[in-house]
Design a protein around this motif. Structure first.
Motif, PDB file in Angstrom:
ATOM      1  N   GLU A  11       0.834  -1.191   0.000  1.00 12.66           N
ATOM      2  CA  GLU A  11       0.000   0.000   0.000  1.00 12.66           C
ATOM      3  C   GLU A  11       0.876   1.251   0.000  1.00 12.66           C
ATOM      4  O   GLU A  11       1.846   1.352   0.744  1.00 12.66           O
ATOM      5  CB  GLU A  11      -0.905   0.009   1.239  1.00 12.66           C
ATOM      6  CG  GLU A  11      -1.826   1.208   1.305  1.00 12.66           C
ATOM      7  CD  GLU A  11      -2.668   1.230   2.571  1.00 12.66           C
ATOM      8  OE1 GLU A  11      -3.445   2.177   2.716  1.00 12.66           O
ATOM      9  OE2 GLU A  11      -2.534   0.320   3.403  1.00 12.66           O
ATOM     10  N   GLY A  12       0.541   2.193  -0.864  1.00 15.53           N
ATOM     11  CA  GLY A  12       1.249   3.465  -0.909  1.00 15.53           C
ATOM     12  C   GLY A  12       2.467   3.476  -1.817  1.00 15.53           C
ATOM     13  O   GLY A  12       2.938   4.546  -2.189  1.00 15.53           O
ATOM     14  N   LYS A  61       1.299  -0.456   4.499  1.00 18.81           N
ATOM     15  CA  LYS A  61       2.412   0.488   4.327  1.00 18.81           C
ATOM     16  C   LYS A  61       3.550   0.107   5.253  1.00 18.81           C
ATOM     17  O   LYS A  61       3.334  -0.319   6.381  1.00 18.81           O
ATOM     18  CB  LYS A  61       1.968   1.910   4.682  1.00 18.81           C
ATOM     19  CG  LYS A  61       0.963   2.492   3.748  1.00 18.81           C
ATOM     20  CD  LYS A  61       0.525   3.871   4.228  1.00 18.81           C
ATOM     21  CE  LYS A  61      -0.573   4.395   3.339  1.00 18.81           C
ATOM     22  NZ  LYS A  61      -1.126   5.646   3.831  1.00 18.81           N
TER      23      LYS A  61
END
Length: 184
Positions: A11-12, A61
């Motif tokens: 994520e990210g 993340k």
């Protein structure tokens, strides 16, 4: 065993859109799960999505090190998400994500998760059979030994040289066992 038809992301992090566009549908962008900026792609969620017959796995993340395709990491993420779902409760939008995307019914997804959880706890279904054998094992069936075998007489006492034993085995040819292995 985990199929090779899955892709792991974090994520990210930014990914090349052209490299992964075959995985994506417009629905993912409409639901704000993925953001495209120029030629870059960013996943904005953590979890699992089935899309176009591929499993897309997005780790949180700051995930430790490089994300690798290893089953224990996927199991850990799946367990964490299921625990989160059960303990905290999730809103309808997140609950829908637990059921997948295009062409995947939530009931089937949750049944698969429950099947895997049961397998991790208990292993494969075992169908045990019992057989009577001669001079094998240590569970002697004296009733059958006396009825089926002839004793040798020594000092007017019967001695059974051959004994009937009850042996328990796992039936690996059982259809239910084979189906369970295939499903897992």
């Amino acid at each position: 065993m985990i199929s090779d038809d899955y892709y792991c992301f974090e994520e990210g992090n930014k990914y090349d859109y052209n490299e992964f566009k075959f995985l994506l549908t417009e629905e993912l962008f409409k639901r704000n799960l993925i953001k495209k900026t120029g030629k870059l792609l960013v996943f904005k969620f953590t979890g699992f999505i089935f899309n176009k017959n591929y499993l897309i796995v997005v780790f949180p993340k700051g995930y430790f090190g490089t994300v690798k395709k290893e089953s224990f990491q996927l199991k850990a993420l799946l367990n964490a998400l299921l625990r989160y779902k059960e303990e905290i409760g999730i809103h309808d939008g997140e609950n829908e994500l637990m059921g997948g995307m295009e062409g995947v019914h939530p009931e089937g997804f949750l049944a698969a998760i429950n099947l895997l959880k049961d397998f991790l706890l208990h292993g494969y279904i075992r169908k045990q059979t019992f057989q009577h054998t001669i001079n094998t094992g240590n569970n002697i069936d004296w009733q059958k030994t006396i009825n089926r075998r002839n004793p040798v007489m020594s000092n007017n006492r019967p001695i059974y040289l051959d004994f009937v034993a009850k042996v328990k085995t796992n039936d690996r040819e059982n259809l239910l066992y084979k189906l369970h292995r295939y499903a897992v």
